[in-house]
Design a protein around this motif. Sequence first.
Motif, PDB file in Angstrom:
ATOM      1  N   SER A  37      20.623  -8.677   4.713  1.00 57.21           N
ATOM      2  CA  SER A  37      19.945  -7.807   3.672  1.00 57.21           C
ATOM      3  C   SER A  37      19.536  -6.476   4.450  1.00 57.21           C
ATOM      4  N   LEU A  38      18.895  -5.607   3.772  1.00 57.27           N
ATOM      5  CA  LEU A  38      18.749  -4.358   4.226  1.00 57.27           C
ATOM      6  C   LEU A  38      17.907  -4.454   5.462  1.00 57.27           C
ATOM      7  N   ALA A  39      17.130  -5.391   5.782  1.00 60.86           N
ATOM      8  CA  ALA A  39      16.555  -5.701   6.988  1.00 60.86           C
ATOM      9  C   ALA A  39      17.442  -5.335   8.134  1.00 60.86           C
ATOM     10  N   TYR A  42      17.041  -1.584   8.409  1.00 59.98           N
ATOM     11  CA  TYR A  42      15.934  -1.269   8.902  1.00 59.98           C
ATOM     12  C   TYR A  42      15.555  -1.412  10.355  1.00 59.98           C
ATOM     13  N   PHE A  43      15.970  -2.632  10.929  1.00 58.86           N
ATOM     14  CA  PHE A  43      15.460  -2.772  12.087  1.00 58.86           C
ATOM     15  C   PHE A  43      16.502  -2.406  13.382  1.00 58.86           C
ATOM     16  N   THR A  44      17.491  -1.361  12.688  1.00 61.41           N
ATOM     17  CA  THR A  44      18.523  -0.959  13.657  1.00 61.41           C
ATOM     18  C   THR A  44      18.590   0.420  13.717  1.00 61.41           C
ATOM     19  N   ASP A  60      18.778  -4.375  -0.999  1.00 64.98           N
ATOM     20  CA  ASP A  60      19.425  -5.683  -0.852  1.00 64.98           C
ATOM     21  C   ASP A  60      20.327  -5.686  -2.046  1.00 64.98           C
ATOM     22  N   GLY A  65      18.297 -10.877   0.240  1.00 68.59           N
ATOM     23  CA  GLY A  65      16.975 -10.480   0.281  1.00 68.59           C
ATOM     24  C   GLY A  65      16.110 -10.412  -0.673  1.00 68.59           C
ATOM     25  N   ARG A  66      15.347  -9.327  -1.262  1.00 70.86           N
ATOM     26  CA  ARG A  66      14.322  -9.619  -2.333  1.00 70.86           C
ATOM     27  C   ARG A  66      14.792  -9.228  -3.547  1.00 70.86           C
ATOM     28  N   ARG A 164      17.048 -21.249  16.451  1.00 74.93           N
ATOM     29  CA  ARG A 164      16.470 -21.737  15.285  1.00 74.93           C
ATOM     30  C   ARG A 164      16.244 -20.448  14.138  1.00 74.93           C
ATOM     31  N   PHE A 165      16.173 -19.368  14.685  1.00 78.38           N
ATOM     32  CA  PHE A 165      16.294 -18.324  13.621  1.00 78.38           C
ATOM     33  C   PHE A 165      17.548 -18.001  12.887  1.00 78.38           C
ATOM     34  N   ARG A 168      17.981 -20.831  10.633  1.00 77.56           N
ATOM     35  CA  ARG A 168      17.092 -21.056   9.214  1.00 77.56           C
ATOM     36  C   ARG A 168      17.699 -19.838   8.249  1.00 77.56           C
ATOM     37  N   LEU A 169      18.353 -18.818   8.762  1.00 77.54           N
ATOM     38  CA  LEU A 169      19.027 -17.627   7.974  1.00 77.54           C
ATOM     39  C   LEU A 169      19.938 -18.309   7.200  1.00 77.54           C
ATOM     40  N   ARG A 172      19.013 -20.395   4.502  1.00 79.46           N
ATOM     41  CA  ARG A 172      18.473 -19.998   3.162  1.00 79.46           C
ATOM     42  C   ARG A 172      19.307 -19.108   2.547  1.00 79.46           C
TER      43      ARG A 172
ATOM     44  N   ILE B  50      13.431  -9.716   5.945  1.00 75.93           N
ATOM     45  CA  ILE B  50      13.302  -8.920   4.994  1.00 75.93           C
ATOM     46  C   ILE B  50      11.819  -8.974   4.536  1.00 75.93           C
ATOM     47  N   VAL B  53      10.253  -6.428   6.687  1.00 76.20           N
ATOM     48  CA  VAL B  53      10.411  -5.197   5.898  1.00 76.20           C
ATOM     49  C   VAL B  53       9.225  -4.813   4.832  1.00 76.20           C
ATOM     50  N   PHE B  73       9.984  -0.982  15.039  1.00 78.31           N
ATOM     51  CA  PHE B  73      11.072  -2.024  15.247  1.00 78.31           C
ATOM     52  C   PHE B  73      12.448  -1.650  15.564  1.00 78.31           C
TER      53      PHE B  73
END
Lengths: 273, 98
Positions: A37-39, A42-44, A60, A65-66, A164-165, A168-169, A172, B50, B53, B73
């Motif tokens: 996603s865009l995250a 955003y986080f990098t 996204d 994402g959303r 787990r992360f 889980r991703l 989803r 997400i 965010v 972040f």
Amino acid sequence: MTSLRAGQVRLNVERLGEPGTAGRPPVVLVHGMGPDSLADYYFTIAAGIAAAGHGVVMYDQRGHGRSERPATGYRLEDFSADLRNLLDALGIHRPAVLVGNSFGGAVAVDFAVRHPHRVSRILLIESAPPVGDWPQRMSGFLSHCAETLCDAQATDRMEQEHGRFVARLARRTRPLLDETTLIEDIAAGRIPGEDGLHSLAVPVLALYGADSALAASAPALERLLPDCRTVIVPGQGHTLLVDAPRTVGALLLGWLREDLSRPERATARARTP
Amino acid sequence: MTNCVEETGEAAVLARITRALHTVLGDCAPDPGAVTMETRFVEDLDLESIDLVVLTGELRAAYGDRVDFPGYFASLDLSEIIGLTVGHLVRHVVESLR
């Protein structure tokens, strides 16, 4: 964060920096397939690009994402049409720098081949060029992922190996894989192919992780694109963007500065057979 | 610039973040009393990246440019984001507003 209608779908959009600051081109970040996603941006690397004076657009992609997840419409050309509709909706008509991670690189290349006047240069991160049997390989990989995610033992193993992360991703992504025509659509999409890549005059910088299977496609990409440089990053794999964001950000910003100071370079090199 | 204590103290920022979580997660939002400084966004509240965010988007609307969320972040690696607690974010906001 805003949600806006781009053609038929509603896309989730995030912007950083001032659009058009100091005349620097906008940078549009296109994420990868599945859990991405865009995250991821955003986080990098997004904040660093904005700090360097570029307006940054992240979104996204459909099904991710959303953003909206329509039941159908997942050919490569649908994704690149979303990018065109998004830029139209945002009023971005000047040439943009596109950054494509993994599948997002195929979207960026497809968009650039279709709308060359809207792209000033492209950074590809761990992205396979959309030529040859790309649709079948990509679709086959997604099909394999869908089967793996149905298998509880396999997802348990994934959790043990990657945490787990990550597991889980991955779980989803099941609605995208199971409830849409993504797998068939990717196989049926129209890719730019070798002719499309040959026609792409904009400068391209392609980054690969040395430990990634995709690194082997670097020489072919340099042959296919008129103006392409590749960099292999030691000690990294396919998740280069999230595992080595400082390296990726520094390579991108260094390249942008270098090319911005020599605007004639792209034209000159593109004319050389 | 003067900020009143209620707006910028840890308790007030915790309450603001809890409200933002409610907006982000909707029906899946935790009971407000269940969110503490030790609560982890990803591990305890099951937030996807997400969602984080979107959460920071809510908080940017509240605090404007006084708090740099993308920069914060970007300074964390993936394992730090996975382990991020509400308290980490509260303290970042409080320090930025100081």
